[in-house]
Design a protein around this motif. Structure first.
Motif, PDB file in Angstrom:
ATOM      1  N   GLU A 169       0.838  -1.222   0.000  1.00  0.00           N
ATOM      2  CA  GLU A 169       0.000   0.000   0.000  1.00  0.00           C
ATOM      3  C   GLU A 169       0.871   1.270   0.000  1.00  0.00           C
ATOM      4  OE1 GLU A 169      -1.110   0.009   4.762  1.00  0.00           O
ATOM      5  OE2 GLU A 169      -1.883   1.593   3.468  1.00  0.00           O
ATOM      6  N   ILE A 170       2.056   1.165   0.608  1.00  0.00           N
ATOM      7  CA  ILE A 170       2.958   2.330   0.629  1.00  0.00           C
ATOM      8  C   ILE A 170       3.578   2.523  -0.753  1.00  0.00           C
ATOM      9  CG2 ILE A 170       5.069   3.295   1.668  1.00  0.00           C
ATOM     10  CD1 ILE A 170       2.676   3.080   3.638  1.00  0.00           C
ATOM     11  N   VAL A 171       4.003   1.405  -1.359  1.00  0.00           N
ATOM     12  CA  VAL A 171       4.592   1.494  -2.698  1.00  0.00           C
ATOM     13  C   VAL A 171       3.583   2.151  -3.654  1.00  0.00           C
ATOM     14  CG1 VAL A 171       5.523   0.179  -4.638  1.00  0.00           C
ATOM     15  CG2 VAL A 171       6.069  -0.526  -2.310  1.00  0.00           C
ATOM     16  N   LYS A 172       2.338   1.706  -3.563  1.00  0.00           N
ATOM     17  CA  LYS A 172       1.271   2.266  -4.411  1.00  0.00           C
ATOM     18  C   LYS A 172       1.164   3.775  -4.201  1.00  0.00           C
ATOM     19  CE  LYS A 172      -2.280  -0.953  -5.144  1.00  0.00           C
ATOM     20  NZ  LYS A 172      -3.148  -1.811  -4.479  1.00  0.00           N
ATOM     21  N   ARG A 173       1.120   4.164  -2.924  1.00  0.00           N
ATOM     22  CA  ARG A 173       0.938   5.582  -2.587  1.00  0.00           C
ATOM     23  C   ARG A 173       2.080   6.441  -3.120  1.00  0.00           C
ATOM     24  NH1 ARG A 173      -0.472   9.623  -3.119  1.00  0.00           N
ATOM     25  NH2 ARG A 173      -0.554  11.374  -1.680  1.00  0.00           N
ATOM     26  N   VAL A 174       3.328   5.943  -2.947  1.00  0.00           N
ATOM     27  CA  VAL A 174       4.445   6.809  -3.340  1.00  0.00           C
ATOM     28  C   VAL A 174       4.613   6.866  -4.861  1.00  0.00           C
ATOM     29  CG1 VAL A 174       5.634   6.668  -1.116  1.00  0.00           C
ATOM     30  CG2 VAL A 174       6.253   5.037  -2.919  1.00  0.00           C
TER      31      VAL A 174
ATOM     32  N   ASN B  70       2.071   6.793  -6.928  1.00  0.00           N
ATOM     33  CA  ASN B  70       1.031   7.773  -7.297  1.00  0.00           C
ATOM     34  C   ASN B  70       1.489   9.195  -7.026  1.00  0.00           C
ATOM     35  OD1 ASN B  70      -0.991   6.319  -8.328  1.00  0.00           O
ATOM     36  ND2 ASN B  70      -1.961   5.867  -6.360  1.00  0.00           N
ATOM     37  N   LEU B  71       2.118   9.355  -5.872  1.00  0.00           N
ATOM     38  CA  LEU B  71       2.593  10.688  -5.497  1.00  0.00           C
ATOM     39  C   LEU B  71       3.591  11.207  -6.534  1.00  0.00           C
ATOM     40  CD1 LEU B  71       2.725  12.737  -2.969  1.00  0.00           C
ATOM     41  CD2 LEU B  71       4.944  11.668  -2.600  1.00  0.00           C
TER      42      LEU B  71
ATOM     43  N   SER C 159       1.143  -0.520 -12.979  1.00  0.00           N
ATOM     44  CA  SER C 159       0.768   0.832 -13.434  1.00  0.00           C
ATOM     45  C   SER C 159       1.024   1.013 -14.922  1.00  0.00           C
ATOM     46  CB  SER C 159       1.559   1.901 -12.681  1.00  0.00           C
ATOM     47  OG  SER C 159       1.452   1.729 -11.319  1.00  0.00           O
ATOM     48  N   GLY C 160       1.566  -0.005 -15.581  1.00  0.00           N
ATOM     49  CA  GLY C 160       1.713   0.061 -17.036  1.00  0.00           C
ATOM     50  C   GLY C 160       3.129   0.360 -17.523  1.00  0.00           C
TER      51      GLY C 160
END
Ligand SMILES: C[S@@+](CC[C@H](N)C(=O)[O-])C[C@H]1O[C@@H](n2cnc3c(N)ncnc32)[C@H](O)[C@@H]1O
Length: 385
Positions: A30-35, A37-38, A68-69
């Protein structure tokens, strides 16, 4: 990697030693996803940019980037238990260039000798500038940052790393920070209130980049339900403590609600006192019972002792007898200024005010593994008497 282990490490299991030496703390999904995105919210990268994950571990960053592609991802990982193709990042050919270097490099654990980067072990250390190549050892996260700079394609390229939050303490790591300033004009430092690994390691996500809108700026971000953002001048990188949580807390709440800083009453120099790790009669456990000066005692002999480390005890304060008491090593001790040194009421009132505000000191001190406060956190604290 030869000779991973030290004789003094033998009480730990081999698994644990490997974890400490190689800094194997894997970032939660969840942290990897957030950063990720950031990063994308500040800097646009098309899906076919070239990316390097220099310390891929269990591939949490790689997997999320693929999801994320992004389709041109290279990775290094030194541990043969984690990859079929082990590769030491410091031997990874420098001519490979990328638009983005992203991940969570290993951090040096200060008391684990082999968790440092030793320049003498490698042939090519041209990435170490500002005298860093002359050092016997440097923290490995710094070596990762500096080598990553050499892998960037151009001015649009960025480094985005999870880093220990202590990296951003003012006046620390300045050789590395100066090299960062030569290469990047925008720095984003992100922190939130979640735990990023299985272990509680205080860290942040730092993006070193160039964004026209934020030229010569540092963006500090903190999320704990609310999103707080502050943009400051990039020059502050060298001198200020840029820990988003404490920086933004200080900005919102100041240094206490009073009129006078404690430096009006306390001597700035740390006092001399008796300290013994084993044979002490004052510790975090009993300091709160020492808030008054007993009637028969000489007021002059009482100095202020404040607990400077430890999650639950930080900020606990008492009055200790400088001749009779022996303290453990959790404290800062301050003498009162000459003009206040005989004022029993003032001494006791100051202690009581500090104790009422323990939460303040806890919020300021999120710097290293075990919470620790700085001398000036106390001296700059404002109270009304
Ligand atoms: C903090 S972990 C992070 C892994 C992954 N980036 C993540 O966020 O989950 C650091 C990883 O770097 C690896 N490592 C340590 N030294 C290395 C080196 N010199 N070259 C490549 N990988 C290294 C460790 O084995 C470990 O898997």
């Amino acid at each position: 990697m030869v000779n991973l282990y030290n004789a003094e490490d033998t009480q730990n299991s081999m698994e644990e030693i490997k974890k400490f030496v190689l800094g194997q703390y894997f970032t939660k999904e969840e942290i990897v996803k957030r950063v990720i995105n950031l990063l994308q919210s500040y800097k646009y990268y098309s899906k076919d940019v070239s990316i390097l994950e220099p310390s891929a571990g269990t591939r949490n960053f790689v997997k999320e980037l693929v999801k994320s592609g992004f389709n041109k991802i290279n990775e290094c990982e030194i541990d043969k238990d984690l990859t079929n193709n082990p590769q030491d990042f410091f031997n990874f050919e420098e001519k490979s260039k990328f638009d983005l270097v992203i991940g969570n490099p290993p951090f040096t654990k200060y008391n684990v000798k082999n968790s440092y980067f030793y320049p003498s072990k490698y042939q090519n250390i041209s990435f170490l500038e500002n005298g860093l190549n002359k050092k016997e050892k440097i923290q490995i996260e710094k070596a990762f940052i500096l080598k990553s700079i050499k892998h960037l394609k151009n001015k649009e390229s960025s480094i985005a790393f999870v880093l220990p939050i202590s990296f951003f303490i003012g006046n620390k790591n300045n050789e590395t920070k100066k090299i960062l300033l030569d290469n990047f004009s925008t720095i984003i430092i992100y922190q939130n209130d979640k735990s990023w690994f299985e272990e509680p390691i205080p860290c942040c996500f730092a993006i070193f980049t160039n964004i026209e809108e934020y030229k010569d700026k540092i963006i500090l971000l903190y999320e704990d339900g609310e999103k707080i953002k502050e943009v400051i001048d990039i020059g502050k990188l060298l001198t200020e403590e840029l820990i988003p949580k404490s920086f933004l807390y200080k900005k919102k709440n100041g240094n206490g609600k009073g009129k006078h800083t404690l430096s009006k009453y306390l001597s700035e120099k740390i006092a001399k006192y008796q300290r013994d790790y084993k044979n002490n009669n004052i510790s975090g456990a009993n300091i709160l019972t020492k808030t008054k000066i007993p009637k028969e005692k000489n007021i002059k002999e009482y100095s202020l002792a404040v607990v400077r480390v430890g999650n639950s005890s930080i900020g606990k304060t008492g009055l200790i007898n400088i001749k009779e008491n022996i303290l453990n090593d959790m404290f800062y001790v301050f003498d009162f200024k000459e003009e206040h040194n005989l004022n029993k009421e003032l001494k006791e009132k100051i202690v009581s005010e500090i104790n009422k505000n323990q939460e303040h000191f806890r919020n300021l001190s999120v710097r290293v593994g075990s919470k620790s406060m700085k001398k000036n956190d106390l001296l700059n604290f404002k109270i009304n008497l």
